[in-house]
Each structure stands twice: as structure tokens, then as C-alpha cells.
Design a protein around this motif. Structure first.
Motif, PDB file in Angstrom:
ATOM      1  N   TYR A   1     -11.959  34.194 -20.520  1.00 41.20           N
ATOM      2  CA  TYR A   1     -12.184  32.877 -20.881  1.00 41.20           C
ATOM      3  C   TYR A   1     -12.653  31.969 -19.750  1.00 41.20           C
ATOM      4  O   TYR A   1     -13.621  31.305 -19.693  1.00 41.20           O
ATOM      5  CB  TYR A   1     -11.060  32.315 -21.707  1.00 41.20           C
ATOM      6  CG  TYR A   1     -11.273  30.956 -22.352  1.00 41.20           C
ATOM      7  CD1 TYR A   1     -12.015  30.748 -23.371  1.00 41.20           C
ATOM      8  CD2 TYR A   1     -10.664  29.967 -21.544  1.00 41.20           C
ATOM      9  CE1 TYR A   1     -11.992  29.350 -23.859  1.00 41.20           C
ATOM     10  CE2 TYR A   1     -10.534  28.573 -21.986  1.00 41.20           C
ATOM     11  CZ  TYR A   1     -11.642  28.426 -23.368  1.00 41.20           C
ATOM     12  OH  TYR A   1     -11.477  27.060 -23.775  1.00 41.20           O
ATOM     13  N   LYS A   2     -11.666  32.143 -18.624  1.00 41.77           N
ATOM     14  CA  LYS A   2     -12.032  31.375 -17.442  1.00 41.77           C
ATOM     15  C   LYS A   2     -13.242  31.758 -16.762  1.00 41.77           C
ATOM     16  O   LYS A   2     -13.970  31.047 -16.586  1.00 41.77           O
ATOM     17  CB  LYS A   2     -10.709  31.718 -16.361  1.00 41.77           C
ATOM     18  CG  LYS A   2     -10.972  31.017 -14.983  1.00 41.77           C
ATOM     19  CD  LYS A   2      -9.801  31.357 -14.276  1.00 41.77           C
ATOM     20  CE  LYS A   2      -9.909  30.584 -12.873  1.00 41.77           C
ATOM     21  NZ  LYS A   2      -8.764  30.902 -11.893  1.00 41.77           N
ATOM     22  N   LYS A   3     -13.553  33.142 -16.833  1.00 39.30           N
ATOM     23  CA  LYS A   3     -14.874  33.604 -16.191  1.00 39.30           C
ATOM     24  C   LYS A   3     -15.805  33.079 -16.826  1.00 39.30           C
ATOM     25  O   LYS A   3     -17.201  32.498 -16.341  1.00 39.30           O
ATOM     26  CB  LYS A   3     -15.079  35.145 -16.292  1.00 39.30           C
ATOM     27  CG  LYS A   3     -16.223  35.564 -15.412  1.00 39.30           C
ATOM     28  CD  LYS A   3     -16.031  37.243 -15.539  1.00 39.30           C
ATOM     29  CE  LYS A   3     -17.512  37.586 -14.966  1.00 39.30           C
ATOM     30  NZ  LYS A   3     -17.270  39.185 -15.019  1.00 39.30           N
ATOM     31  N   LYS A   4     -15.838  33.013 -18.107  1.00 39.32           N
ATOM     32  CA  LYS A   4     -17.165  32.254 -19.002  1.00 39.32           C
ATOM     33  C   LYS A   4     -17.256  31.015 -18.725  1.00 39.32           C
ATOM     34  O   LYS A   4     -18.558  30.527 -18.500  1.00 39.32           O
ATOM     35  CB  LYS A   4     -16.702  32.746 -20.466  1.00 39.32           C
ATOM     36  CG  LYS A   4     -17.601  31.932 -21.472  1.00 39.32           C
ATOM     37  CD  LYS A   4     -17.354  31.911 -22.932  1.00 39.32           C
ATOM     38  CE  LYS A   4     -18.104  30.966 -23.653  1.00 39.32           C
ATOM     39  NZ  LYS A   4     -17.650  30.934 -25.040  1.00 39.32           N
TER      40      LYS A   4
ATOM     41  N   PHE B   1      -7.014  37.410 -31.954  1.00 40.38           N
ATOM     42  CA  PHE B   1      -7.245  37.612 -30.748  1.00 40.38           C
ATOM     43  C   PHE B   1      -8.763  37.308 -30.369  1.00 40.38           C
ATOM     44  O   PHE B   1      -9.593  37.670 -31.328  1.00 40.38           O
ATOM     45  CB  PHE B   1      -7.062  38.935 -30.285  1.00 40.38           C
ATOM     46  CG  PHE B   1      -7.607  39.419 -28.865  1.00 40.38           C
ATOM     47  CD1 PHE B   1      -6.866  39.148 -27.791  1.00 40.38           C
ATOM     48  CD2 PHE B   1      -8.879  39.760 -28.644  1.00 40.38           C
ATOM     49  CE1 PHE B   1      -7.252  39.158 -26.539  1.00 40.38           C
ATOM     50  CE2 PHE B   1      -9.178  40.250 -27.359  1.00 40.38           C
ATOM     51  CZ  PHE B   1      -8.498  39.690 -26.401  1.00 40.38           C
ATOM     52  N   ILE B   2      -8.987  36.511 -29.524  1.00 44.11           N
ATOM     53  CA  ILE B   2     -10.487  36.024 -29.305  1.00 44.11           C
ATOM     54  C   ILE B   2     -10.864  36.615 -28.077  1.00 44.11           C
ATOM     55  O   ILE B   2     -12.001  37.311 -27.905  1.00 44.11           O
ATOM     56  CB  ILE B   2     -10.547  34.424 -29.126  1.00 44.11           C
ATOM     57  CG1 ILE B   2     -10.333  33.915 -30.677  1.00 44.11           C
ATOM     58  CG2 ILE B   2     -12.011  34.185 -28.845  1.00 44.11           C
ATOM     59  CD1 ILE B   2     -10.160  32.225 -30.539  1.00 44.11           C
TER      60      ILE B   2
ATOM     61  N   VAL C   1      -6.142  34.586 -25.693  1.00 39.79           N
ATOM     62  CA  VAL C   1      -6.782  33.454 -26.346  1.00 39.79           C
ATOM     63  C   VAL C   1      -6.922  33.677 -27.775  1.00 39.79           C
ATOM     64  O   VAL C   1      -7.246  34.706 -28.140  1.00 39.79           O
ATOM     65  CB  VAL C   1      -8.127  32.881 -25.833  1.00 39.79           C
ATOM     66  CG1 VAL C   1      -8.680  31.555 -26.822  1.00 39.79           C
ATOM     67  CG2 VAL C   1      -8.325  32.582 -24.215  1.00 39.79           C
ATOM     68  N   VAL C   2      -6.233  32.996 -28.607  1.00 36.98           N
ATOM     69  CA  VAL C   2      -6.233  33.239 -30.083  1.00 36.98           C
ATOM     70  C   VAL C   2      -6.739  31.889 -30.919  1.00 36.98           C
ATOM     71  O   VAL C   2      -6.592  31.146 -30.234  1.00 36.98           O
ATOM     72  CB  VAL C   2      -4.796  33.792 -30.690  1.00 36.98           C
ATOM     73  CG1 VAL C   2      -4.196  34.906 -30.071  1.00 36.98           C
ATOM     74  CG2 VAL C   2      -3.726  32.315 -30.476  1.00 36.98           C
TER      75      VAL C   2
ATOM     76  N   GLY D   1       3.124  33.892 -25.893  1.00 36.74           N
ATOM     77  CA  GLY D   1       3.438  34.634 -24.497  1.00 36.74           C
ATOM     78  C   GLY D   1       2.827  33.704 -23.301  1.00 36.74           C
ATOM     79  O   GLY D   1       1.926  32.778 -23.523  1.00 36.74           O
ATOM     80  N   LYS D   2       3.279  34.134 -22.301  1.00 40.98           N
ATOM     81  CA  LYS D   2       2.927  33.300 -21.096  1.00 40.98           C
ATOM     82  C   LYS D   2       1.431  33.252 -20.910  1.00 40.98           C
ATOM     83  O   LYS D   2       0.857  34.036 -21.191  1.00 40.98           O
ATOM     84  CB  LYS D   2       3.671  33.921 -19.977  1.00 40.98           C
ATOM     85  CG  LYS D   2       5.097  33.710 -19.987  1.00 40.98           C
ATOM     86  CD  LYS D   2       5.661  34.552 -18.473  1.00 40.98           C
ATOM     87  CE  LYS D   2       7.056  34.372 -18.472  1.00 40.98           C
ATOM     88  NZ  LYS D   2       7.805  35.184 -17.639  1.00 40.98           N
ATOM     89  N   ASN D   3       1.060  32.109 -20.279  1.00 42.95           N
ATOM     90  CA  ASN D   3      -0.568  31.965 -19.945  1.00 42.95           C
ATOM     91  C   ASN D   3      -1.401  32.006 -21.057  1.00 42.95           C
ATOM     92  O   ASN D   3      -2.651  32.384 -20.811  1.00 42.95           O
ATOM     93  CB  ASN D   3      -0.777  33.095 -18.850  1.00 42.95           C
ATOM     94  CG  ASN D   3       0.246  33.003 -17.608  1.00 42.95           C
ATOM     95  OD1 ASN D   3       0.522  31.834 -17.310  1.00 42.95           O
ATOM     96  ND2 ASN D   3       0.730  33.852 -17.093  1.00 42.95           N
TER      97      ASN D   3
END
Length: 186
Positions: free
Chosen positions: A142-145, A135-136, A127-128, A107-109
Motif C-alpha cells: 500500500y505504501k509503495k503504491k 484482506f486488500i 489493509v482490510v 493487528g499492529k501496523n
């Protein structure tokens, strides 16, 4: 016509491998490729069924990604090979040596971690990773982390890239900086 027959014979005899059949050949056979796609030439594309592969816009493939539109595990059992479309939607990143199996839609993004074996479709904005891929996290989390980690981690600009002429001293400094931590580069 004769060239095509010779190429087919060479392929079946193992004289040329799938990796030697380039993106242009797959496009001629019907593979769909969007705009601004990076790294597809370093992928292993399922030439035998490449017309079942669709890649959207703004997709990045790390080295040695496999896109398989067929799975011959049923060949001996049923005398038939499973086939299905592989669809990579827009704004996707697929890590090195990931394997995308037939029937999977990314899927997108979304992000697929390196070394993952993706046997089921990936929802948008996720994110996988793993074998089989699971699924992760969400892309937003993920971006925030990583934005938080960047506040204290070493961050390097373009001058630290090979193509920009990174010096021996800079390489040594980067090695020292990253001794026990993660860093980021443009």
C-alpha cells in the motif's frame, strides 16, 4: 452512589446516549488506552462493556468509528448477549465509520478502510476493507503504491491546511489541481 444510579436510569431510559458518555468515563470503567491515540473522542465506544476494549499506542481513529464489545443478536434466541474483547494493537489506522465487532483484534501496523465492518481479526501489517472486511493488500505494498502515485500527483505542504491559514486562492487552486486526480497533503 446516587449519581451513578441516576446516570444508569437515564441511560436505560434513553435520556443520554452512548455518544454522550466520554472517553474519561470509559477509562474509569476499565477501558485501556495507550499513548498518542488520536480521534478516540469521535468514536462510538461500547460504554456498556467498555472494560473489554483495549487500544494500543499510536492509533488513529477517523470520525464515527464504532467499537462494540457486545452483540445482542443472540438476545432473543438465547436470552444472552454475546460479549468479547476488542483489541486494537499499536500503530493502527481505522477509517471513518468502520465498525469493529466483538472478538476482533486489529493487528499492529494495520489499516482498516472507511466503512468497513470488521467481524474477524486483522493480521499485522495488512489493509482490510469492505463488508465484511477482507484482506486488500499488505501495508508495505500500500505504501509503495502511494509513493509511486506521489511522483506525479499534487502534493501540498502544511500551509495548505485550515489551521495554517489556507487562503481562498489556495483552496481554488487545490480544487482545480484535484479535478480528476488524487493528491496528498502533510
Amino acid at each position: 452512589m446516587i449519581k451513578r444510579i441516576i446516570k444508569s436510569i437515564k441511560f436505560r431510559l434513553g435520556m443520554i446516549s452512548e455518544g454522550e458518555l466520554n472517553v474519561e468515563a470509559c477509562l474509569k470503567m476499565g477501558m485501556k488506552l495507550g499513548k498518542n491515540v488520536h480521534g478516540v473522542a469521535a468514536c462510538m465506544l461500547d460504554y456498556a462493556h467498555c472494560w473489554l476494549i483495549e487500544i494500543g499506542d499510536n492509533v488513529t481513529f477517523a470520525p464515527q468509528v464504532y467499537l462494540l464489545a457486545h452483540d445482542a443478536s443472540t438476545q432473543k434466541l438465547l436470552d444472552y448477549t454475546k460479549i468479547a474483547k476488542v483489541i486494537i494493537e499499536d500503530n493502527v489506522f481505522i477509517g471513518a465509520r468502520a465498525l469493529i465487532m466483538p472478538g476482533v483484534r486489529v493487528g499492529k501496523n494495520s489499516i482498516v478502510a472507511a466503512g468497513s465492518i470488521v467481524t474477524k481479526s486483522v493480521p499485522e501489517n495488512t489493509v482490510v476493507g469492505g463488508n465484511p472486511a477482507k484482506f486488500i493488500t499488505t501495508v508495505a505494498d500500500y505504501k509503495k503504491k502511494h509513493q509511486e502515485i506521489m511522483q506525479t500527483a499534487p502534493v501540498y505542504d502544511k500551509s495548505w491546511l485550515m489551521q495554517e491559514g489556507i487562503t481562498a486562492e489556495m483552496r481554488e487552486k487545490m480544487n482545480r489541481d484535484l479535478e480528476n486526480t488524487l493528491g496528498y497533503i502533510v
